[in-house]
Scaffold this active site. Structure first.
Site, PDB file in Angstrom:
ATOM      1  N   LYS A 114      40.714  44.157  47.348  1.00 18.72           N
ATOM      2  CA  LYS A 114      39.318  44.280  46.901  1.00 18.72           C
ATOM      3  C   LYS A 114      38.814  45.643  47.301  1.00 18.72           C
ATOM      4  O   LYS A 114      39.264  46.219  48.306  1.00 18.72           O
ATOM      5  CB  LYS A 114      38.454  43.212  47.577  1.00 18.72           C
ATOM      6  CG  LYS A 114      37.144  42.949  46.855  1.00 18.72           C
ATOM      7  CD  LYS A 114      37.372  41.933  45.769  1.00 18.72           C
ATOM      8  CE  LYS A 114      36.150  41.647  44.965  1.00 18.72           C
ATOM      9  NZ  LYS A 114      36.371  40.487  44.089  1.00 18.72           N
TER      10      LYS A 114
HETATM   11  N1  GLU Z   1      36.539  40.624  40.314  1.00 12.80           N
HETATM   12  C1  GLU Z   1      37.198  39.516  39.718  1.00 12.80           C
HETATM   13  C2  GLU Z   1      37.500  38.453  40.755  1.00 12.80           C
HETATM   14  O1  GLU Z   1      36.880  38.400  41.785  1.00 12.80           O
HETATM   15  C3  GLU Z   1      38.411  39.929  38.915  1.00 12.80           C
HETATM   16  C4  GLU Z   1      39.477  40.643  39.669  1.00 12.80           C
HETATM   17  C5  GLU Z   1      40.587  41.177  38.795  1.00 12.80           C
HETATM   18  O2  GLU Z   1      40.572  40.998  37.581  1.00 12.80           O
HETATM   19  O3  GLU Z   1      41.484  41.816  39.354  1.00 12.80           O
HETATM   20  O4  GLU Z   1      38.302  37.580  40.548  1.00 12.80           O
END
Ligand code: GLU
Length: 425
Positions: A114
């Site tokens: 993240k």
């Molecule tokens: N931000 C989204 C999540 O929390 C998508 C993450 C992604 O597609 O890598 O799942």
């Protein structure tokens, strides 16, 4: 004591504490090898960067950014980039851990990561956001890449942000590298169906839950959605298409309620024009707190974390709680919801449609062969339904709530991979 600094920093945030406690519960229930459990408590790698940005008034403002890779056991890191004033290292690390668990639960060949920058994108111009994105990307460029770690949109970022990230990374490498991010615009290798995928996946898991509960989804089924961003809007639209009645929605400033039902497309037009839900005709205003406590069949928290706590969990009047947001429910609220007989579809199951279609985007990009929207939807439906059934089976076998069941199912897959890869050095 070992890891003192890391512990102090990570445990300073409520989300990390919550994630650790959830992990502990699942590890205990499934009697996970303590050596495996110990490794999952900390991120593999966490990078803190300063992001100096030239603002429109020519001054330079320095923002703080992060990229945390929680686990790279199953494949490259995967996870969004968040632009929000509350972003911290601890929060980013907690969300990275959730990404590891989410990807493993869905059997995706991806690890968990993240990123984020502490800023308020609503108060920044397009140029300032572009400057911020390019510098942030450049600062984290040595740990990201199509085989290393693949960012995607999250709160406060979108397709345009991903296009700037892809361009910056590609400029540094010297050729176009579309696979460095997902959630890109179609023109540079994005996937059809990615924009709506998280909300779509939330609706798919609700359909599976309704089948399990012998509940019909029709015009008398009432739905409330907290948060009307990308996830909330697409979930509401899909539930409306299925034939359910959306009776209340909200954004960060508050909500609107009409027990007779709301017109989703009219709300979208109103929101696009006025940038605010307030003043929407034929609906009464409600606060975000009131909205969660209204009577409905299905409640979808699709805003930010820690919205359902031990303070309001007892007041919820829904049958299904489908977590569109990451961590909208605190650990203390879970047993209260369980006692009330509310069926919880936990975040790592309900909102994984986004990362699943991100995975599809990555695969299509690697093959340089793109699917039509129907194929994306069909594949998404299959994977969401299969995973829901898998979690339900663990829920019955271990006699644990759906959250712990989802974690156990995810950890079964991940721990197998960790053990078979062995320990280095
Ligand atoms: N931000 C989204 C999540 O929390 C998508 C993450 C992604 O597609 O890598 O799942």
């Amino acid at each position: 004591m070992d890891n003192e600094l890391l512990n102090m920093e990570l445990l300073s945030g409520p989300l990390y504490k919550n994630a650790l406690k959830q992990l502990d519960l699942a590890c205990t229930a499934m009697k996970l090898d303590p050596n495996v459990a110990a490794r999952l408590k900390y991120p593999k790698r966490a990078l803190i960067v300063s992001v100096p940005v030239r603002m429109d008034d020519k001054s330079i403002k320095v923002f703080e950014g992060y990229r945390v890779q929680h686990s790279l056991t199953l494949g490259p890191g995967k996870g969004g980039v968040r632009y929000h004033p509350s972003v911290t290292l601890s929060e980013t690390a907690a969300l990275a851990m959730l990404m590891t668990l989410k990807c493993s639960l869905f059997g995706l060949p991806l690890g968990g990561a993240k990123g984020g920058v502490r800023c308020n994108p609503n108060q920044m111009s397009r140029q300032e956001k572009q400057n911020l994105t390019r510098r942030y990307t450049s600062e984290i460029s040595n740990i990201i890449g199509p085989d290393k770690d693949i960012p995607a949109p999250d709160i406060g970022t979108d397709e345009q942000t991903m296009a700037w990230m892809m361009d910056t990374y590609s400029q540094e490498i010297g050729f176009a590298v579309p696979g460095v991010v997902t959630g890109k615009p179609l023109s540079i290798g994005g996937s059809l169906g990615r924009t709506d995928s998280t909300g779509q996946g939330v609706a798919y898991t609700i359909m599976s839950a309704a089948k399990h509960l012998n509940m019909t989804l029709d015009k008398d089924t009432t739905v409330i959605v907290q948060g009307y961003g990308k996830v909330g809007y697409s979930a509401a639209r899909k539930m409306d298409k299925i034939g359910c009645k959306i009776i209340a929605v909200s954004d960060e400033n508050g909500g609107i309620y009409n027990p007779k039902g709301l017109d989703i497309e009219a709300i979208h037009k109103h929101l696009t024009a006025k940038k605010n839900l307030a003043g929407f005709p034929e609906a009464q205003p409600v606060t975000n707190t009131e909205l969660l406590e209204l009577k409905c069949d299905i409640l979808i928290p699709a805003a930010v974390e820690s919205q359902i706590t031990e303070k309001n969990a007892g007041k919820l009047k829904c049958k299904i709680l489908a977590e569109g947001a990451n961590s909208p429910t605190t650990l203390e609220a879970d047993p209260i919801l369980f006692d009330k007989g509310i069926f919880v579809i936990p975040d790592i199951l309900a909102n994984a449609g986004g990362v699943t279609v991100s995975y599809f985007e990555w695969v299509q990009g690697l093959q340089k062969f793109f699917w039509d929207e129907k194929e994306v939807h069909n594949r998404l439906w299959n994977i969401m339904e299969t995973t829901f059934e898998k979690v339900l089976a663990v829920h019955k076998e271990y006699k644990v709530n759906m959250r712990t069941a989802a974690l156990i199912s995810s950890l079964q897959h991940l721990s197998k991979a960790m053990l078979v890869r062995g320990f280095f050095p």
